[in-house]
Design a protein around this motif. Sequence first.
Motif, short mmCIF file in Angstrom:
data_model
loop_
_atom_site.label_atom_id
_atom_site.label_comp_id
_atom_site.label_asym_id
_atom_site.label_seq_id
_atom_site.Cartn_x
_atom_site.Cartn_y
_atom_site.Cartn_z
N SER A 288 13.66 11.05 6.64
CA SER A 288 15.02 10.55 6.43
C SER A 288 15.48 10.60 4.99
O SER A 288 16.67 10.55 4.71
N GLY A 289 14.51 10.63 4.05
CA GLY A 289 14.87 10.50 2.64
C GLY A 289 15.01 9.07 2.19
O GLY A 289 15.25 8.82 1.00
N ASP A 290 14.86 8.10 3.07
CA ASP A 290 14.95 6.67 2.72
C ASP A 290 13.93 6.36 1.64
O ASP A 290 12.72 6.58 1.83
N PRO A 291 14.35 5.85 0.48
CA PRO A 291 13.41 5.63 -0.63
C PRO A 291 12.37 4.55 -0.38
O PRO A 291 11.42 4.44 -1.15
N ARG A 292 12.52 3.79 0.69
CA ARG A 292 11.53 2.75 0.99
C ARG A 292 10.27 3.30 1.64
O ARG A 292 9.28 2.57 1.79
N PHE A 293 10.27 4.58 2.02
CA PHE A 293 9.11 5.18 2.68
C PHE A 293 8.58 6.34 1.84
O PHE A 293 9.34 7.17 1.35
N PHE A 294 7.25 6.40 1.71
CA PHE A 294 6.64 7.46 0.91
C PHE A 294 5.22 7.69 1.40
O PHE A 294 4.68 6.92 2.21
N LEU A 295 4.61 8.75 0.88
CA LEU A 295 3.31 9.19 1.36
C LEU A 295 2.16 8.34 0.83
O LEU A 295 2.03 8.14 -0.38
N GLY A 296 1.34 7.88 1.74
CA GLY A 296 0.02 7.33 1.41
C GLY A 296 -0.92 7.91 2.45
O GLY A 296 -0.90 7.49 3.61
N THR A 297 -1.72 8.89 2.06
CA THR A 297 -2.49 9.61 3.08
C THR A 297 -3.48 8.73 3.81
O THR A 297 -3.80 8.98 4.97
N ASP A 298 -3.99 7.69 3.15
CA ASP A 298 -5.12 6.93 3.67
C ASP A 298 -6.27 7.87 4.02
O ASP A 298 -7.03 7.63 4.96
N SER A 299 -6.38 8.97 3.26
CA SER A 299 -7.52 9.86 3.45
C SER A 299 -8.79 9.06 3.20
O SER A 299 -8.98 8.48 2.13
N ALA A 300 -9.64 9.00 4.22
CA ALA A 300 -10.78 8.07 4.21
C ALA A 300 -12.02 8.78 4.74
O ALA A 300 -12.31 8.74 5.94
N PRO A 301 -12.76 9.46 3.86
CA PRO A 301 -13.89 10.25 4.33
C PRO A 301 -15.08 9.41 4.78
O PRO A 301 -15.42 8.41 4.15
N HIS A 302 -15.67 9.83 5.88
CA HIS A 302 -16.96 9.32 6.34
C HIS A 302 -17.82 10.52 6.73
O HIS A 302 -17.31 11.49 7.28
N LEU A 303 -19.09 10.43 6.47
CA LEU A 303 -19.99 11.50 6.89
C LEU A 303 -19.99 11.61 8.41
O LEU A 303 -19.79 10.62 9.12
#
Length: 347
Positions: free
Chosen positions: A238-253
């Motif tokens: 939407s382009g709404d400035p209240r939302f943005f990327l946080g991948t929560d990339s969370a590696p586990h073996l």
Amino acid sequence: MTERLTIRRPDDWHLHLRDGAMLRAVLPETARHFARAIIMPNLVPPVVTGADATAYRDRIMAALPEGMQFTPLMTLYLTEQTDPDDVAAAHASGLITAVKLYPAGATTNSQSGVRNLDHVRPVLERMAEIGLPLCIHGEVTDPATDIFDREEAFLNGVLRPLTQEIPDLKITLEHITTHHGIRFVREAEGDVAGTITTHHLMINRNHMLAGGIRPHYYCLPIVKRASHQRALIAAATSGDPRFFLGTDSAPHLDHAKISECGCAGVFSAPNTMSCLAQLFEEYEALDKLEAFTSLNGPARYGLPVNEETITLEKRDTPCNYPAKYHTPDGTLTLFDPTVPLYWHVLD
């Protein structure tokens, strides 16, 4: 049709780098595309004090390959013993960018988290005074609450009262997974924004459960219905400035993911930008990609946007990301977005 797109270098506003061999394996994959990242503090033991954050930052920088540029934005893990003065001093020195609230038992390494918000009220009030953001894992941990309803229950039972009682507290509701979370951010009385992950935009719970259990899609908060996924996509594009990327990339073996009690977490850092470009193109929103990945987050955290840029190019042949990444302790599996990706990040 747009075949090439240049945007400001993105940032990741929610990232797990772990420590030791895993840190050394995954850090280059983030630094390849992202200039900065909010670093999660849920190590064992957790990053609780300013001294802990300094030591962890030093380990991150020591693991960064020569020639790569990356800035870790450090956080402190909020406990019921956290000292408000230590938090304020870490903020004043520029060491930390935020404090992280884990409800005790909500996710990986959250045992030291908060059980009663009243016990951390002095810290939260001090944070409101000095303008230090609070990043929140927004789920209740009551075993009587269905796992698919825990975000909604947290919003109504915990977060809404908190925003009313400390309206000046700057809150980031992390890894939103439901239309309830999107609506909460849009209608919040307090100062609230939200991050959205790559994998929650790309998959829903059918991908994890239909036709067999796929442990590499298991995360917390858990993926929800397709209707919630559509709400997340609408907010992100939407382009709404209240939302943005946080991948929560969370590696586990892999051996920790594929076990009798598999770990929660999705490793998505390497292919996130390809996933997002493809998704935003599908929803005719490529012109909003830069806002979501590169502009809204810095504005929220009071930081300048990155001067550097990255370029993505759409090709006829799909990207060839490795399915597995290797560490001295074992392999980890890259997030599979379920479709071929045709947007390549150029070197």
